[in-house]
Write an enzyme that holds these catalytic residues in place. Sequence first.
Site, PDB file in Angstrom:
ATOM      1  N   CYS A  28       6.087   0.165   7.640  1.00  0.00           N
ATOM      2  CA  CYS A  28       5.717   1.127   6.824  1.00  0.00           C
ATOM      3  C   CYS A  28       6.671   2.195   5.877  1.00  0.00           C
ATOM      4  O   CYS A  28       7.733   1.993   6.637  1.00  0.00           O
ATOM      5  CB  CYS A  28       4.817   2.407   7.338  1.00  0.00           C
ATOM      6  SG  CYS A  28       4.773   4.054   6.866  1.00  0.00           S
ATOM      7  N   LEU A  29       6.521   1.870   4.440  1.00  0.00           N
ATOM      8  CA  LEU A  29       7.597   2.062   3.860  1.00  0.00           C
ATOM      9  C   LEU A  29       8.231   4.128   4.543  1.00  0.00           C
ATOM     10  O   LEU A  29       9.847   4.315   4.130  1.00  0.00           O
ATOM     11  CB  LEU A  29       7.344   2.904   2.712  1.00  0.00           C
ATOM     12  CG  LEU A  29       6.409   1.260   1.763  1.00  0.00           C
ATOM     13  CD1 LEU A  29       6.973   1.999   0.436  1.00  0.00           C
ATOM     14  CD2 LEU A  29       7.651   0.414   1.467  1.00  0.00           C
ATOM     15  N   GLN A  47       3.051   9.651   1.361  1.00  0.00           N
ATOM     16  CA  GLN A  47       4.239   9.126   1.487  1.00  0.00           C
ATOM     17  C   GLN A  47       5.634   9.520   0.418  1.00  0.00           C
ATOM     18  O   GLN A  47       6.220   9.457   0.310  1.00  0.00           O
ATOM     19  CB  GLN A  47       3.583   7.555   1.524  1.00  0.00           C
ATOM     20  CG  GLN A  47       3.455   7.389   2.510  1.00  0.00           C
ATOM     21  CD  GLN A  47       3.482   6.008   2.802  1.00  0.00           C
ATOM     22  OE1 GLN A  47       1.843   5.511   2.389  1.00  0.00           O
ATOM     23  NE2 GLN A  47       4.740   5.245   3.326  1.00  0.00           N
ATOM     24  N   HIS A 103      -3.241   7.668   7.021  1.00  0.00           N
ATOM     25  CA  HIS A 103      -1.622   8.793   6.105  1.00  0.00           C
ATOM     26  C   HIS A 103      -2.663  10.227   5.359  1.00  0.00           C
ATOM     27  O   HIS A 103      -1.526  10.827   5.684  1.00  0.00           O
ATOM     28  CB  HIS A 103      -0.692   7.598   5.000  1.00  0.00           C
ATOM     29  CG  HIS A 103       0.373   7.030   5.617  1.00  0.00           C
ATOM     30  ND1 HIS A 103       1.265   7.469   5.908  1.00  0.00           N
ATOM     31  CD2 HIS A 103       0.524   6.015   5.150  1.00  0.00           C
ATOM     32  CE1 HIS A 103       1.651   6.593   6.115  1.00  0.00           C
ATOM     33  NE2 HIS A 103       1.673   5.060   6.052  1.00  0.00           N
ATOM     34  N   HIS A 110      -4.383   1.804   7.656  1.00  0.00           N
ATOM     35  CA  HIS A 110      -2.991   1.770   7.495  1.00  0.00           C
ATOM     36  C   HIS A 110      -2.626   3.129   6.677  1.00  0.00           C
ATOM     37  O   HIS A 110      -1.993   4.160   7.013  1.00  0.00           O
ATOM     38  CB  HIS A 110      -2.192   0.966   7.277  1.00  0.00           C
ATOM     39  CG  HIS A 110      -1.157   1.362   7.548  1.00  0.00           C
ATOM     40  ND1 HIS A 110       0.667   0.953   8.306  1.00  0.00           N
ATOM     41  CD2 HIS A 110      -0.401   1.928   6.526  1.00  0.00           C
ATOM     42  CE1 HIS A 110       1.831   1.626   7.991  1.00  0.00           C
ATOM     43  NE2 HIS A 110       1.217   2.407   6.988  1.00  0.00           N
ATOM     44  N   GLU A 111      -3.528   2.777   5.745  1.00  0.00           N
ATOM     45  CA  GLU A 111      -3.354   4.090   3.966  1.00  0.00           C
ATOM     46  C   GLU A 111      -3.891   5.386   4.990  1.00  0.00           C
ATOM     47  O   GLU A 111      -3.272   6.334   4.416  1.00  0.00           O
ATOM     48  CB  GLU A 111      -3.923   2.983   2.853  1.00  0.00           C
ATOM     49  CG  GLU A 111      -2.631   1.921   2.018  1.00  0.00           C
ATOM     50  CD  GLU A 111      -0.990   2.153   2.811  1.00  0.00           C
ATOM     51  OE1 GLU A 111      -0.468   3.407   2.640  1.00  0.00           O
ATOM     52  OE2 GLU A 111      -0.771   1.163   3.403  1.00  0.00           O
ATOM     53  N   GLY A 130       1.023  -1.089   0.231  1.00  0.00           N
ATOM     54  CA  GLY A 130      -0.059   0.013   0.041  1.00  0.00           C
ATOM     55  C   GLY A 130       1.028   1.129   0.037  1.00  0.00           C
ATOM     56  O   GLY A 130       2.203   1.206   0.388  1.00  0.00           O
TER      57      GLY A 130
HETATM   58 NI    NI Z   1       2.465   3.610   5.899  1.00  0.00          NI
END
Ligand code: NI
Length: 181
Positions: free
Chosen positions: A97-98, A54, A143, A139-140, A49
Amino acid sequence: MAVLKVARMGHPVLQKVARELTPEEIRSPEIARLLADMRETMQDYTGIGLAAPQVHQSLQMAIIELEDTEDAAPFTVFFNPKITVLDPELQGFWEGCLSIPELRGYVERPRKIQVDFLDRDAKPARIVAEGFVATVIQHELDHLAGTLFVERIRDLKKLVFTDEFERHWLPSLRADSVLAD
Ligand code: NI
């Protein structure tokens, strides 16, 4: 297409509420290109995701794509999404998470949700998700509200480095309780 630079925890773009897109913007070549780049970036990082903030774009736009898991989900893009909790019972997964590399944390979230959003043609769409996919979506979409998973960890002893996680926690976990994105 291009692999985009990913913002890391501490960058202000990850802490603010992203703005909604107009239908005209959603259908624009610029957003089509951003979508393609986000997908390539997610795949390059082997994520499941990615949210526009991000990649330094403060827009209400996020993607998911889960292959090779029990709870597979096709590539989906959410514009201007709104979540409704359908079952508030909590379920926990080890999230990553990236934007927070090398860390894992145990987060509990509602187990079943509905998401109303605009699709890539700016048409209203709705999906219902539960289990692992529900957590990935929450989660996404967090953001887009400027929230990172670490803010949702209740027991900070369960915020650990990935290598320590793999050494000390993973052996006693079910394989499906790990979330990397
Ligand atoms: Ni994330």
